[in-house]
Design an enzyme around this catalytic site. Structure first.
Site, PDB file in Angstrom:
ATOM      1  N   ASN A 200     -40.056 -41.370   7.254  1.00  0.00           N
ATOM      2  CA  ASN A 200     -40.109 -40.110   6.371  1.00  0.00           C
ATOM      3  C   ASN A 200     -40.715 -39.121   6.884  1.00  0.00           C
ATOM      4  OD1 ASN A 200     -38.123 -40.801   4.627  1.00  0.00           O
ATOM      5  ND2 ASN A 200     -39.504 -41.925   3.101  1.00  0.00           N
TER       6      ASN A 200
ATOM      7  N   ASP B 187     -33.330 -40.872   2.999  1.00  0.00           N
ATOM      8  CA  ASP B 187     -32.292 -41.269   1.991  1.00  0.00           C
ATOM      9  C   ASP B 187     -31.049 -41.892   2.561  1.00  0.00           C
ATOM     10  OD1 ASP B 187     -34.236 -40.433  -0.047  1.00  0.00           O
ATOM     11  OD2 ASP B 187     -33.147 -38.538  -0.483  1.00  0.00           O
TER      12      ASP B 187
ATOM     13  N   GLU C 241     -38.165 -48.737  -0.406  1.00  0.00           N
ATOM     14  CA  GLU C 241     -37.504 -49.266   0.886  1.00  0.00           C
ATOM     15  C   GLU C 241     -37.475 -50.939   0.883  1.00  0.00           C
ATOM     16  OE1 GLU C 241     -41.952 -48.965   1.622  1.00  0.00           O
ATOM     17  OE2 GLU C 241     -40.511 -47.946   0.636  1.00  0.00           O
TER      18      GLU C 241
ATOM     19  N   ASP D 152     -37.545 -55.649   3.331  1.00  0.00           N
ATOM     20  CA  ASP D 152     -38.390 -54.550   3.328  1.00  0.00           C
ATOM     21  C   ASP D 152     -38.300 -53.774   4.975  1.00  0.00           C
ATOM     22  OD1 ASP D 152     -40.926 -53.062   2.145  1.00  0.00           O
ATOM     23  OD2 ASP D 152     -41.334 -53.135   4.072  1.00  0.00           O
TER      24      ASP D 152
END
Length: 529
Positions: A385, A394, A421, A377
């Site tokens: 983000n 991305d 993620e 993770d």
């Protein structure tokens, strides 16, 4: 599987059903409401006609009453306190010819100075006259001024009268009223018969209507075969109820025999033409179908069964099929690969992970081996983000996916993007030393990306946390567990790594002596696979 003929018959049935439904809907929501509305307007006109004719009779009698009340003789009669020699024309013979059965004169003090009522050929005295008693009660109840200059229907001791009351004045109208003049006319069957003939309406009359009876002035808002309305008088009483009915043949029906016959003609003729055309079309289609069955996706030969008639659609079908056959073979392998690849990261997707997870689990039950499921993770990815934007996020997903894919060495080891993620690795690890090397290798690959992360409280650069569920010396003992248990163990190890401050790894080893279901791993809710 259905044939074209069967489909055609089903479609024909659907056509008939839809046509019938459309027919009924058109009737129910367009034509039928219009017909009901027309009948409603007819009923309203009939009720208005009855009301107008009754009002005309009331106005005529009130006009006569006002005319009598303005005689100078009547005014002098009241002024003289009832001396007939002052009003020689006030006699019953003068107004019985008008159809009145009773008259009365009252002064402003409530004294009846004259009472004349003819009943069964005899004149009743003032005390025995129901009309005079009713007239006197109006004064006692202080209602006389309310009913002055009015005419209405009143029921007195079971008899229905048109009663009109007018103020008594002299003919010049320059004097104050000194009393009230009353005329009463009983309503007989001839009266209602005349109303029916003039209005051209069929209705019935009923006495003593209930208190919920609607007044005749209330408009007709919905169609009913029998409309009930009550005539009210100036006192607000409803002495009579009218019931206006329309004949059965005028009542519109949603579906009548004539309308059904029309529907059958509209439905059957086009359906017959459709079935004839269907027979002409299905024969060459069946010929084409037999060729397709024999071809087994090989190029089609000439399929036109009528050499003398070139069918354009059949020729196009043949050439199109041959082109598609080659394209299908080529795309089949491409689609299989695309369906198992994550579009963003370029590695295996969740579907591919689930397939490989099941394969590895079944192989581990048959053979003794050591295999690790690693759940990875990205730490604090949401703040990343929020700070750098989703496009850069991305890009990070792609870089991390590529880095993790470089950590697998064997052909039967895989890297997957699980979602968001999160990533998953399936790697064969023989011992704890190799497991430690793999952990360091993963960390090193992520560090080499050198992705700055200002929003991370853990490190100035992007880091990952991962949990490992390591199956050691696998075999048939795995049958008491499931892939869900394996994944939950890795997920719990990942949670422990996060709780330890992130940017680290935690491992859970599972062998045949491990009672995994008794461990704290299973105190957490199971992840959704």
């Amino acid at each position: 599987m259905l044939t074209i003929r069967q489909i055609a018959l089903i479609l024909s049935g659907i056509y008939l059903l839809l046509l019938f439904v459309g027919f009924v809907l058109a009737r129910a929501f367009w034509f039928y409401p219009q017909e009901l509305n027309k009948i409603q307007h007819i009923q309203q006109r009939e009720i208005d006609s009855i009301s107008s004719l009754v009002s005309l009779h009331l106005l005529q009698q009130l006009s006569v009453t006002i005319d009598y009340a303005q005689w100078n003789d009547v005014y002098a009669f009241v002024a003289s306190n009832g001396k007939l020699d002052q009003a020689p024309n006030i006699v019953a013979a003068n107004y019985t010819s008008l159809g009145f059965s009773a008259s009365a004169i009252m002064n402003n003090n409530g004294d009846i100075l004259l009472s004349q009522q003819l009943q069964d050929g005899n004149y009743l005295s003032e005390d025995s006259s129901p009309v005079s008693s009713w007239f006197r009660s109006l004064h006692e109840n202080k209602q006389i001024s309310q009913l002055s200059q009015t005419s209405g229907l009143y029921r007195i001791e079971g008899t229905l009268y048109i009663i009109s009351i007018a103020d008594i004045n002299n003919s010049e109208g320059n004097s104050r009223s000194n009393g009230y003049f009353l005329f009463a006319k009983p309503l007989s069957k001839d009266f209602w018969h005349e109303i029916r003939n003039v209005a051209g309406v069929s209705f019935s009359t009923y006495s003593n209507p209930d208190e919920h009876c609607r007044p005749i002035s209330e408009p007709v808002t919905e169609h009913q075969q029998a409309i009930q309305r009550c005539l009210t008088n100036p006192m607000g009483q409803t002495p009579i109820r009218l019931e206006v009915t329309i004949p059965d043949y005028l009542v519109p029906k949603l579906i009548s025999s004539e309308l059904f016959l029309t529907y059958m003609l509209v439905a059957v003729i086009p359906l017959a033409l459709y079935l004839i055309f269907l027979g002409l079309v299905t024969e060459p289609l069946r010929y084409v179908t037999s060729h397709l069955r024999r071809s087994k996706l090989v190029p089609l030969p000439e399929i036109n069964p009528f050499p003398q008639l070139r069918v354009k659609e059949l020729e196009e079908l043949r050439s199109t099929f041959n082109r598609l056959q080659a394209r299908v073979q080529r795309q089949r392998s491409e689609l299989t690969e695309l369906s198992l690849t994550d579009e963003l990261s370029g590695i295996g997707n969740r579907r591919a992970f689930e397939e490989k997870l099941q394969q590895a689990w079944r192989r581990s039950q048959r053979h003794q081996q050591n295999i690790a499921l690693i759940l990875v993770d990205i730490d604090h990815f949401k703040p990343f983000n929020d700070i750098y934007g989703h496009q850069l996020g991305d890009s990070v997903i792609r870089q991390v996916g590529k880095a993790l894919a470089s950590c697998v060495q064997r052909q039967d080891e895989y890297a997957f993007r699980y979602g968001g993620e999160e990533f998953v690795l399936l790697c064969y690890v023989r011992n704890q030393e190799e497991l430690g090397v793999l952990e360091q290798h993963i960390k090193k690959k992520i560090q080499q990306l050198e992705i700055s992360h200002k929003g991370s409280p853990t490190h100035s650069h992007l880091t990952v946390s991962f949990g490992v569920a390591w199956l050691k010396d696998t075999g048939s003992w795995l049958r008491k567990l499931s892939t869900d248990d394996w994944f939950r163990a890795a997920d719990a190890a990942l949670y422990e790594a996060k709780d330890a401050g992130r940017n680290c790894c935690r491992c859970t080893m599972i062998d045949q002596n491990t009672d995994i279901k008794a461990s704290p791993v299973f105190q957490r809710p199971p992840p959704a696979l």
